[in-house]
Design a protein around this motif. Structure first.
Motif, PDB file in Angstrom:
ATOM      1  N   SER A  91      28.320  44.619  46.907  1.00 21.88           N
ATOM      2  CA  SER A  91      27.548  44.417  48.140  1.00 21.88           C
ATOM      3  C   SER A  91      26.049  44.413  47.878  1.00 21.88           C
ATOM      4  N   VAL A  92      25.607  45.142  46.849  1.00 21.52           N
ATOM      5  CA  VAL A  92      24.180  45.133  46.507  1.00 21.52           C
ATOM      6  C   VAL A  92      23.754  43.726  46.112  1.00 21.52           C
ATOM      7  N   LEU A  93      24.559  43.074  45.278  1.00 27.98           N
ATOM      8  CA  LEU A  93      24.223  41.718  44.858  1.00 27.98           C
ATOM      9  C   LEU A  93      24.336  40.726  46.009  1.00 27.98           C
ATOM     10  N   THR A  94      25.313  40.924  46.885  1.00 25.97           N
ATOM     11  CA  THR A  94      25.458  40.049  48.051  1.00 25.97           C
ATOM     12  C   THR A  94      24.220  40.129  48.937  1.00 25.97           C
ATOM     13  N   VAL A  95      23.768  41.346  49.205  1.00 21.87           N
ATOM     14  CA  VAL A  95      22.580  41.533  50.048  1.00 21.87           C
ATOM     15  C   VAL A  95      21.329  40.976  49.366  1.00 21.87           C
ATOM     16  N   ALA A  96      21.238  41.179  48.044  1.00 15.57           N
ATOM     17  CA  ALA A  96      20.042  40.775  47.312  1.00 15.57           C
ATOM     18  C   ALA A  96      19.933  39.269  47.114  1.00 15.57           C
ATOM     19  N   THR A  97      21.074  38.559  47.186  1.00 12.52           N
ATOM     20  CA  THR A  97      21.062  37.120  46.892  1.00 12.52           C
ATOM     21  C   THR A  97      21.460  36.243  48.076  1.00 12.52           C
ATOM     22  N   ASP A  98      21.994  36.850  49.137  1.00 13.07           N
ATOM     23  CA  ASP A  98      22.554  36.104  50.264  1.00 13.07           C
ATOM     24  C   ASP A  98      23.703  35.201  49.834  1.00 13.07           C
ATOM     25  N   VAL A  99      24.416  35.607  48.788  1.00 12.24           N
ATOM     26  CA  VAL A  99      25.567  34.843  48.280  1.00 12.24           C
ATOM     27  C   VAL A  99      26.800  35.738  48.323  1.00 12.24           C
ATOM     28  N   ASP A 100      27.855  35.246  48.948  1.00 15.57           N
ATOM     29  CA  ASP A 100      29.125  35.969  48.970  1.00 15.57           C
ATOM     30  C   ASP A 100      29.917  35.637  47.704  1.00 15.57           C
ATOM     31  N   PRO A 101      30.536  36.640  47.089  1.00 14.60           N
ATOM     32  CA  PRO A 101      31.272  36.382  45.852  1.00 14.60           C
ATOM     33  C   PRO A 101      32.663  35.817  46.097  1.00 14.60           C
ATOM     34  N   ILE A 102      33.246  35.291  45.043  1.00 18.66           N
ATOM     35  CA  ILE A 102      34.675  35.001  45.011  1.00 18.66           C
ATOM     36  C   ILE A 102      35.361  36.271  44.512  1.00 18.66           C
ATOM     37  N   PHE A 103      36.220  36.852  45.331  1.00 19.31           N
ATOM     38  CA  PHE A 103      36.961  38.039  44.918  1.00 19.31           C
ATOM     39  C   PHE A 103      38.267  37.617  44.248  1.00 19.31           C
ATOM     40  N   ILE A 104      38.655  38.347  43.196  1.00 19.99           N
ATOM     41  CA  ILE A 104      39.840  37.994  42.411  1.00 19.99           C
ATOM     42  C   ILE A 104      40.993  38.974  42.620  1.00 19.99           C
ATOM     43  N   GLY A 105      40.703  40.262  42.721  1.00 22.89           N
ATOM     44  CA  GLY A 105      41.748  41.286  42.809  1.00 22.89           C
ATOM     45  C   GLY A 105      42.431  41.331  44.166  1.00 22.89           C
ATOM     46  N   LYS A 106      43.391  42.231  44.283  1.00 19.19           N
ATOM     47  CA  LYS A 106      44.099  42.420  45.553  1.00 19.19           C
ATOM     48  C   LYS A 106      43.108  42.631  46.694  1.00 19.19           C
ATOM     49  N   PRO A 107      43.287  42.005  47.845  1.00 19.34           N
ATOM     50  CA  PRO A 107      44.474  41.282  48.319  1.00 19.34           C
ATOM     51  C   PRO A 107      44.443  39.772  48.083  1.00 19.34           C
ATOM     52  N   GLU A 108      43.593  39.302  47.191  1.00 19.75           N
ATOM     53  CA  GLU A 108      43.496  37.867  46.945  1.00 19.75           C
ATOM     54  C   GLU A 108      44.695  37.381  46.130  1.00 19.75           C
TER      55      GLU A 108
ATOM     56  N   ALA B  10      42.828  38.708  35.453  1.00 25.08           N
ATOM     57  CA  ALA B  10      42.916  37.612  36.415  1.00 25.08           C
ATOM     58  C   ALA B  10      41.570  36.904  36.569  1.00 25.08           C
ATOM     59  N   THR B  11      40.480  37.663  36.509  1.00 21.80           N
ATOM     60  CA  THR B  11      39.147  37.076  36.598  1.00 21.80           C
ATOM     61  C   THR B  11      38.869  36.157  35.420  1.00 21.80           C
ATOM     62  N   ALA B  12      39.171  36.635  34.238  1.00 27.27           N
ATOM     63  CA  ALA B  12      38.934  35.838  33.031  1.00 27.27           C
ATOM     64  C   ALA B  12      39.777  34.562  33.046  1.00 27.27           C
ATOM     65  N   MET B  13      41.019  34.677  33.474  1.00 26.99           N
ATOM     66  CA  MET B  13      41.894  33.502  33.554  1.00 26.99           C
ATOM     67  C   MET B  13      41.360  32.496  34.566  1.00 26.99           C
ATOM     68  N   TYR B  14      40.876  32.993  35.695  1.00 27.28           N
ATOM     69  CA  TYR B  14      40.336  32.121  36.740  1.00 27.28           C
ATOM     70  C   TYR B  14      39.159  31.305  36.207  1.00 27.28           C
ATOM     71  N   ILE B  15      38.237  31.970  35.510  1.00 28.91           N
ATOM     72  CA  ILE B  15      37.067  31.287  34.981  1.00 28.91           C
ATOM     73  C   ILE B  15      37.461  30.308  33.876  1.00 28.91           C
TER      74      ILE B  15
ATOM     75  N   HIS C 291      44.608  35.366  43.536  1.00 26.41           N
ATOM     76  CA  HIS C 291      44.338  35.073  42.123  1.00 26.41           C
ATOM     77  C   HIS C 291      45.038  36.072  41.200  1.00 26.41           C
ATOM     78  N   ILE C 292      44.917  37.363  41.499  1.00 26.72           N
ATOM     79  CA  ILE C 292      45.547  38.363  40.648  1.00 26.72           C
ATOM     80  C   ILE C 292      47.071  38.283  40.763  1.00 26.72           C
ATOM     81  N   MET C 293      47.566  37.927  41.936  1.00 29.55           N
ATOM     82  CA  MET C 293      49.010  37.810  42.106  1.00 29.55           C
ATOM     83  C   MET C 293      49.552  36.602  41.346  1.00 29.55           C
ATOM     84  N   ASN C 294      48.768  35.527  41.299  1.00 32.30           N
ATOM     85  CA  ASN C 294      49.179  34.365  40.512  1.00 32.30           C
ATOM     86  C   ASN C 294      49.318  34.733  39.038  1.00 32.30           C
TER      87      ASN C 294
END
Length: 262
Positions: A167-184, A75-80, A186-189
């Motif tokens: 969460s390590v990357l979120t804390v280190a960059t102050d950037v929230d990710p786009i999540f793809i898997g459940k419960p989002e 689902a991640t690869a398809m999204y990108i 994108h994976i259900m699509n």
């Protein structure tokens, strides 16, 4: 209980617990298979390829091929690929996510000049991998995480999951990710696209409210909670939006269908 034309199913806590097949799980998949009802296993695990997931399931006695599997990596690869075909992706993760990205025609790069940073569960994680991913995000790459699962069930107990690494990357960059898997959604699509049926003809089956059941609710798909894993009957029924149904195990569904009762 409504009889559906297609079934989307969680794995851990629904089909198996570690190396143990959960009561009613194999019987239910056998029932679907024998009645030629299509089913897909929908997993947040991005470290395994569909072939590897299918091999584990067949080894446990479930009728399954790679065509019965949709992963958060797929689902991640398809999204990108839908957003930017041929994108340059800085990837932190195992074989599953790397193969999925390549299958979609995306370019995996090691430098920080990337269009996207993707993180999936990486059991060989190192400081350098996290550091380089953080630098790429700070350099402007879109930050994507295959799934938000904070823990990973194992024979040893609950281990850090992909959400913990994310969460390590979120804390280190102050950037929230786009999540793809459940419960989002994108994976259900991706699952709906693969199974080829309207949402009203599908049901999402799982044990965990915050991923499995919410993924169905968020996507407008009916949900069936099985009381074989993490979330209890009392807990899920106390939620603002409860599942469409809840059963002790999947043998109950077979019995309901065979008896023709609601």
């Amino acid at each position: 209980m409504k009889k559906y034309k297609g079934y989307l199913l969680d794995l851990d806590g629904t089909m198996y617990a570690g190396t143990r097949v959960i009561e009613g799980a194999k019987e239910f998949i056998d029932y679907l298979y024998q009645n030629e009802l299509p089913y897909l296993f929908v997993t947040n695990n991005a470290s395994k390829t569909p072939d590897e997931v299918a091999a584990k399931l067949t080894g446990m006695g479930f009728p399954c091929t790679a065509q019965n599997v949709v992963t958060s990596a797929m689902a991640t690869a398809m999204y990108i690929a839908d957003e930017k075909p041929g994108a340059r992706v800085h990837c932190v993760g195992g074989k599953g996510i790397r193969q999925a990205l390549t299958d979609e025609g995306l370019e995996i790069v090691d430098d920080i000049e990337a269009d996207y940073v993707v993180i999936g569960l990486d059991v060989d994680i190192t400081y350098d991998k996290l550091a380089n991913a953080a630098l790429a995000i700070r350099n402007g790459a879109t930050f994507i995480s295959t799934n938000p699962d904070r823990t990973l069930p194992s024979e040893r107990g609950l281990l850090p999951g992909n959400g913990a690494l994310t969460s390590v990357l979120t804390v280190a960059t102050d950037v929230d990710p786009i999540f793809i898997g459940k419960p989002e959604v994108h994976i259900m699509n991706k699952a709906v696209e693969m199974i080829g049926l309207p949402k009203e003809d599908l049901v999402m089956i799982g044990d965990l409210y915050m991923t499995d059941i919410l993924s169905g609710i968020n996507s407008g798909i009916d949900t069936l909670h099985v009381q074989t894993g993490v979330s209890t009957y009392d807990a899920v029924m106390a939620e603002e939006v409860p599942p469409s149904y809840s059963v002790k195990n999947l043998n109950d569904v077979i019995k309901i269908y065979q008896e023709g009762t609601e």
